[in-house]
Design an enzyme around this catalytic site. Structure first.
Site, mmCIF file in Angstrom:
data_model
loop_
_atom_site.group_PDB
_atom_site.id
_atom_site.type_symbol
_atom_site.label_atom_id
_atom_site.label_comp_id
_atom_site.label_asym_id
_atom_site.label_seq_id
_atom_site.Cartn_x
_atom_site.Cartn_y
_atom_site.Cartn_z
ATOM 1 N N ASP A 298 1.186 -7.373 -6.092
ATOM 2 C CA ASP A 298 0.044 -7.636 -5.221
ATOM 3 C C ASP A 298 -0.156 -9.138 -5.054
ATOM 4 O OD1 ASP A 298 -2.560 -7.079 -3.872
ATOM 5 O OD2 ASP A 298 -3.392 -7.920 -5.705
ATOM 6 N N GLU B 238 3.946 -2.237 -4.048
ATOM 7 C CA GLU B 238 3.580 -3.475 -4.728
ATOM 8 C C GLU B 238 4.329 -3.619 -6.042
ATOM 9 O OE1 GLU B 238 -0.960 -4.438 -3.292
ATOM 10 O OE2 GLU B 238 -0.701 -2.893 -4.825
#
Length: 247
Positions: A65, A133
């Protein structure tokens, strides 16, 4: 060639298949395949590392992320030299929205590689973006920033980041509607009503009132989703007047 052949023949067949699939997704060969195994391991497997720590994709998801956000921020900073902090932040949010990440993970079929003791059809939609992610986090640990950036450019920026299109993209119709109401001092209310549907899963019904007039109505498996859908319908009903303020 003989050395390469020995490397592949020494790898278990299931691991070799995983290696090939990951290589095709990345566009380059991974170095430490174990990191990618972790990126596709759900906590339900109860796997642990050598030191006894829980092993799942969640830590890699956190790292991915951050890396995704950094690469997108750098690209927007260079592409839009006149954009201020607020503009750049909003544009980055549109690129890394949960909806978009879920779409990316779903398009790559990442859920098919997930090791889990929970049936995949029981997961919510966010599982696709979470694994995406985690994959980015694995790339960073395995190959470094340059390869991580290369993957994000190939899979995210090149096919999806169009500045003009992003400027008109709505992340949340509910937020947009509330902002418009506050700007014009209009009274609005999301009202939950009794849903008498025969669905196996419980649904929530929501009516959206604007100055006591019904402008949107929707139902969904959560109150939040129902409110977003009602706001989206209200937006399209009032699109001409709302767009004057935001486009």
């Amino acid at each position: 060639m003989a050395i390469l052949k020995n490397i592949f023949t020494s790898r278990p067949s299931h691991d070799e298949n995983f290696f090939v699939v990951i290589k095709n997704i990345l566009g380059f060969a991974p170095k430490d395949i174990a990191i990618y195994h972790e990126a596709f391991t759900h906590r339900s497997m109860n796997n642990t590392n050598i030191d006894g720590s829980a092993q799942s994709y969640e830590r890699l998801e956190f790292l991915g992320d951050a890396m995704l956000s950094a690469v997108i921020a750098s690209h927007l900073f260079n592409e839009v030299p006149t954009g201020d902090e607020g503009y750049l932040t909003k544009m980055r949010s549109k690129v890394v929205s949960r909806e978009h990440l879920n779409e990316l993970g779903r398009d790559l079929g990442l859920i098919n590689l997930l090791k889990t003791s929970v049936p995949t059809d029981q997961f919510g939609g966010n599982i696709h973006g979470n694994i995406f992610e985690a994959l980015i986090g694995a790339i960073y640990l395995d190959k470094g920033y340059k390869y991580c950036e290369k993957f994000i450019y190939k899979r995210v920026i090149k096919p999806y980041v169009d500045i003009e299109r992003l400027e008109g993209k709505v992340i949340s119709y509910k937020s947009l509607f509330i902002e418009w109401c506050q700007k014009h001092k209009k009274h609005f209310k999301f009202s939950v009503y009794e849903d008498t549907g025969n669905d196996s899963l419980k649904h929530f019904g929501v009516k959206l009132l604007l100055d006591d007039e019904l402008v949107g109505k929707a139902r969904a498996t959560s109150k939040k989703k129902a409110e977003e859908r009602a706001a989206k319908r209200a937006y399209y009903k009032l699109q001409i007047v709302i767009d004057k303020d935001f486009h």
